[in-house]
Design a protein around this motif. Structure first.
Motif, PDB file in Angstrom:
ATOM      1  N   ASN A   1      38.571 -21.692  61.709  1.00 33.75           N
ATOM      2  CA  ASN A   1      37.394 -22.031  60.910  1.00 33.75           C
ATOM      3  C   ASN A   1      37.086 -20.965  59.867  1.00 33.75           C
ATOM      4  O   ASN A   1      36.558 -21.275  58.798  1.00 33.75           O
ATOM      5  CB  ASN A   1      36.178 -22.238  61.815  1.00 33.75           C
ATOM      6  N   PHE A   2      37.401 -19.732  60.160  1.00 34.52           N
ATOM      7  CA  PHE A   2      37.165 -18.636  59.218  1.00 34.52           C
ATOM      8  C   PHE A   2      37.944 -18.879  57.924  1.00 34.52           C
ATOM      9  O   PHE A   2      37.468 -18.552  56.831  1.00 34.52           O
ATOM     10  CB  PHE A   2      37.582 -17.299  59.864  1.00 34.52           C
TER      11      PHE A   2
ATOM     12  N   GLN B   1      26.004  -9.915  51.890  1.00 40.19           N
ATOM     13  CA  GLN B   1      25.636  -9.908  53.302  1.00 40.19           C
ATOM     14  C   GLN B   1      26.849  -9.948  54.234  1.00 40.19           C
ATOM     15  O   GLN B   1      26.712  -9.811  55.440  1.00 40.19           O
ATOM     16  CB  GLN B   1      24.740 -11.112  53.608  1.00 40.19           C
ATOM     17  N   ALA B   2      28.024 -10.132  53.663  1.00 36.23           N
ATOM     18  CA  ALA B   2      29.233 -10.291  54.466  1.00 36.23           C
ATOM     19  C   ALA B   2      29.591  -8.999  55.195  1.00 36.23           C
ATOM     20  O   ALA B   2      29.452  -7.906  54.641  1.00 36.23           O
ATOM     21  CB  ALA B   2      30.396 -10.721  53.582  1.00 36.23           C
TER      22      ALA B   2
ATOM     23  N   LEU C   1      29.992 -18.195  63.208  1.00 40.44           N
ATOM     24  CA  LEU C   1      30.479 -19.036  62.103  1.00 40.44           C
ATOM     25  C   LEU C   1      29.322 -19.661  61.333  1.00 40.44           C
ATOM     26  O   LEU C   1      29.341 -19.692  60.097  1.00 40.44           O
ATOM     27  CB  LEU C   1      31.402 -20.139  62.635  1.00 40.44           C
ATOM     28  N   ASN C   2      28.329 -20.151  62.060  1.00 39.14           N
ATOM     29  CA  ASN C   2      27.162 -20.740  61.388  1.00 39.14           C
ATOM     30  C   ASN C   2      26.471 -19.721  60.504  1.00 39.14           C
ATOM     31  O   ASN C   2      26.047 -20.035  59.389  1.00 39.14           O
ATOM     32  CB  ASN C   2      26.192 -21.334  62.406  1.00 39.14           C
ATOM     33  N   TRP C   3      26.341 -18.484  60.973  1.00 34.06           N
ATOM     34  CA  TRP C   3      25.737 -17.426  60.172  1.00 34.06           C
ATOM     35  C   TRP C   3      26.599 -17.132  58.939  1.00 34.06           C
ATOM     36  O   TRP C   3      26.089 -17.034  57.817  1.00 34.06           O
ATOM     37  CB  TRP C   3      25.545 -16.165  61.009  1.00 34.06           C
ATOM     38  N   LEU C   4      27.917 -16.999  59.137  1.00 36.52           N
ATOM     39  CA  LEU C   4      28.814 -16.695  58.024  1.00 36.52           C
ATOM     40  C   LEU C   4      28.768 -17.765  56.937  1.00 36.52           C
ATOM     41  O   LEU C   4      28.950 -17.462  55.755  1.00 36.52           O
ATOM     42  CB  LEU C   4      30.254 -16.524  58.532  1.00 36.52           C
ATOM     43  N   LYS C   5      28.528 -19.019  57.323  1.00 33.72           N
ATOM     44  CA  LYS C   5      28.455 -20.116  56.355  1.00 33.72           C
ATOM     45  C   LYS C   5      27.209 -20.037  55.480  1.00 33.72           C
ATOM     46  O   LYS C   5      27.154 -20.667  54.430  1.00 33.72           O
ATOM     47  CB  LYS C   5      28.486 -21.466  57.080  1.00 33.72           C
TER      48      LYS C   5
END
Length: 142
Positions: free
Chosen positions: A76-77, A54-55, A44-48
């Motif tokens: 959270n997603f 980059q997704a 989640l931290n990376w996705l933020k």
């Protein structure tokens, strides 16, 4: 042979499961790039921090993890930017065979498949059908 998707993320707290899933996806030429995370929180931290380019196309998500479990990840997603959520689809890959877990997972619009471990060739074939028939934009049937 072209890969099915460009970028795939595996989220599982088990080193053994991550290793097996990674090797399986490599053997079946599933993805050009595989990223592994041992915790949902790390992922989640990376996705933020990423942008749409980059997704990942697909996230394989374990449900049963310490601290932040798969359902917390899914909650959270939903808070991530639309650009990420519109590109990324989620495959729940779990040891759970609970009908309740399956039903609950499909309440999240990005979940396109629910697979009980271990990942099998038939699971990859089913995913290929989902992706190739442009059902990717909709929700799979539970």
């Amino acid at each position: 042979m072209p890969r099915l998707v460009d970028k795939t993320v595996l989220i599982d707290d088990s080193d053994i499961d991550l290793f097996i899933q990674r090797r399986f996806l490599e053997v079946y030429d599933f993805s050009n790039e595989l990223l592994l995370y041992k915790s949902a929180d790390e992922a989640l931290n990376w996705l933020k921090t990423i942008n749409i380019d980059q997704a990942p196309d697909i996230i394989f998500l374990d449900l049963n993890m310490p601290e932040v479990d798969g359902f917390s990840f899914l909650k959270n997603f939903k808070e991530l930017p639309d650009s990420i959520r519109s590109k990324t689809k989620i495959v729940v890959l779990t040891s759970s065979n609970s009908a309740k877990d399956r039903s609950q997972a499909f309440t999240y619009p990005n979940v396109i498949q629910f697979i009980t471990k271990p990942l099998k060739q038939s699971d990859i074939e089913d995913l290929k059908k989902l992706i190739n028939h442009n059902e990717f934009t909709g929700q799979a049937n539970p």
